[in-house]
Enzyme design. Structure first.
Site, PDB file in Angstrom:
ATOM      1  CG  HIS A  98      -0.279  -0.159   2.521  1.00  0.00           C
ATOM      2  ND1 HIS A  98      -0.943  -0.026   3.711  1.00  0.00           N
ATOM      3  CD2 HIS A  98       1.016  -0.437   2.843  1.00  0.00           C
ATOM      4  CE1 HIS A  98      -0.086  -0.208   4.709  1.00  0.00           C
ATOM      5  NE2 HIS A  98       1.085  -0.470   4.218  1.00  0.00           N
ATOM      6  CG  HIS A  99       3.982   1.982   2.266  1.00  0.00           C
ATOM      7  ND1 HIS A  99       3.147   2.773   3.015  1.00  0.00           N
ATOM      8  CD2 HIS A  99       4.427   0.997   3.097  1.00  0.00           C
ATOM      9  CE1 HIS A  99       3.100   2.289   4.259  1.00  0.00           C
ATOM     10  NE2 HIS A  99       3.857   1.204   4.327  1.00  0.00           N
ATOM     11  CB  ALA A 100       3.161   1.017  -4.682  1.00  0.00           C
ATOM     12  CB  SER A 106       7.956   4.392  -0.743  1.00  0.00           C
ATOM     13  OG  SER A 106       6.719   4.358  -0.098  1.00  0.00           O
ATOM     14  CG  ASP A 141       2.047   6.164   2.108  1.00  0.00           C
ATOM     15  OD1 ASP A 141       1.888   4.956   1.834  1.00  0.00           O
ATOM     16  OD2 ASP A 141       3.170   6.711   2.149  1.00  0.00           O
TER      17      ASP A 141
END
Ligand SMILES: [Zn+2]
Length: 282
Positions: A98-100, A106, A141
C-alpha cells in the site's frame, strides 16, 4: 520471499485451505497496471533501470524473482477480489503493498495491488463503489493518494501515528493511533467504527489489508496487540462485512519478525475467514 510458501504450507497443514479452494493467479497484464501506474515506472522497475534513489526508497533489490512475484501478486489481488464477489469472502496469500504510488514505490512496496484491483473492477463496471479497510500498522499512503478525490473508492486507514510514513496522506478517513495501544483499546477504537462506516458507505466490495505489524513483537510496528487481539480484529472486520452481505477480499499486508511466528500471524486472517464463512452460511 520464503514466507509465502511457508504460509501456503501452514494453511494446508492446519486445514484452513484445501486443494480445491486454492486458485492460482496469472501475472497482471500491463493494461491493468497502467490503470494505476505510469509506464515509465513499471518499465524502469522491470528492466532494472530505476535510479539509485528510487531503489533505496523501495528498499528491495530488483531481482528477476522479485519482478515475477510483483506482477503475480497484483494478479492475485485482482483474482481474490473477483473470488470474493463470487463467494462472499476470499483471501490472498500475498498483497497489501500500500505504499506504492503512481510513479514510484516505497517502503518495500512496488505496485499497489489493492489500487490496481479496485481500478480494474471499476473500469470493467463490475462494481461502482468499494472500500479499502487498511489496518496495517503503517498508513496506506499510496492508496489514499491514488484515490484522493475519487468518490468511488473510500479509503479507511487505522495506523500507528508515529510509524512510517513520516508524511501521511489524507484518505477518506484516517485513524491515527498512539504507540503501545493494546488489544482492548485497539478493538474499542475500531469496533463500532468499521460497522458504522460500512453502513454509511455501503460498498459493493471491501478490500481488507490485514497487516500483522500491529503485533507487539513486530520489529517495525509500535502497537501492542497480541495474536489473539489480531484474530479478534480479523473476526470483527470479516463479520461486519458478511453480516451486511458485503463481499470481502483480504490481503496479508506487512509483518516483520522471525518467519515462524510471522507466518502464524498471517494465518489468522485465514482462520477468521474460514470461521466466519461457516457462521454466515457461505
Ligand atoms: Zn506495514
Amino acid at each position: 520471499m520464503a514466507k509465502f510458501q511457508l504460509l501456503h504450507a501452514l494453511l494446508l497443514r492446519q486445514g484452513l485451505a484445501t486443494a480445491d479452494q486454492l486458485h492460482q493467479p496469472l501475472p497482471a497484464p500491463r493494461r491493468w497496471l497502467e490503470l494505476v501506474h505510469s509506464r515509465r515506472y513499471h518499465q524502469a522497475f522491470c528492466r532494472g533501470e530505476l535510479t539509485a534513489s528510487e531503489q533505496r526508497r523501495i528498499g528491495l533489490p530488483a531481482t528477476t524473482p522479485l519482478v515475477r512475484r510483483t506482477w503475480l501478486a497484483v494478479g492475485g489481488t485482482v483474482l481474490t477480489a473477483r473470488l470474493a464477489l463470487q463467494h462472499g469472502v476470499a483471501c490472498h496469500l500475498a498483497g497489501g503493498t500500500h505504499h506504492a504510488f503512481a510513479d514510484h514505490g516505497s517502503g518495500f512496496c512496488i505496485f499497489n495491488d489493492c489500487a490496481v484491483a479496485a481500478a480494474v473492477l471499476l473500469a470493467e463496471g463490475t462494481i461502482s463503489r468499494l472500500m479499502v479497510v487498511d489496518l496495517d500498522v503503517h498508513q496506506g499512503d499510496g492508496t489514499a493518494a491514488l484515490f484522493a478525490g475519487d468518490p468511488r473508492v473510500f479509503c479507511f486507514s487505522a495506523h500507528c501515528a508515529s510509524n512510517f510514513p513520516l508524511r501521511k496522506q489524507t484518505g477518506d478517513l484516517d485513524l491515527p493511533l498512539a504507540d503501545g495501544l493494546d488489544d482492548a483499546a485497539y478493538l474499542a477504537a475500531i469496533g463500532d467504527l468499521v460497522p458504522d462506516l460500512l453502513d454509511q458507505v455501503q460498498p459493493q466490495l471491501v478490500l481488507y489489508n490485514a497487516g500483522v505489524d500491529p503485533h507487539r513483537h513486530d520489529r517495525l510496528g509500535k502497537l501492542c496487540l497480541s495474536s489473539e487481539g489480531l484474530l479478534n480484529r480479523e473476526r470483527l472486520v470479516i463479520d461486519a462485512c458478511l453480516r451486511r452481505r458485503i463481499p470481502v477480499a483480504t490481503v496479508i499486508g506487512g509483518g516483520y519478525d522471525e518467519l515462524k511466528p510471522l507466518v502464524e500471524r498471517h494465518s489468522l486472517v485465514f482462520r477468521a475467514a474460514a470461521e466466519q464463512a461457516r457462521l454466515h452460511g457461505l
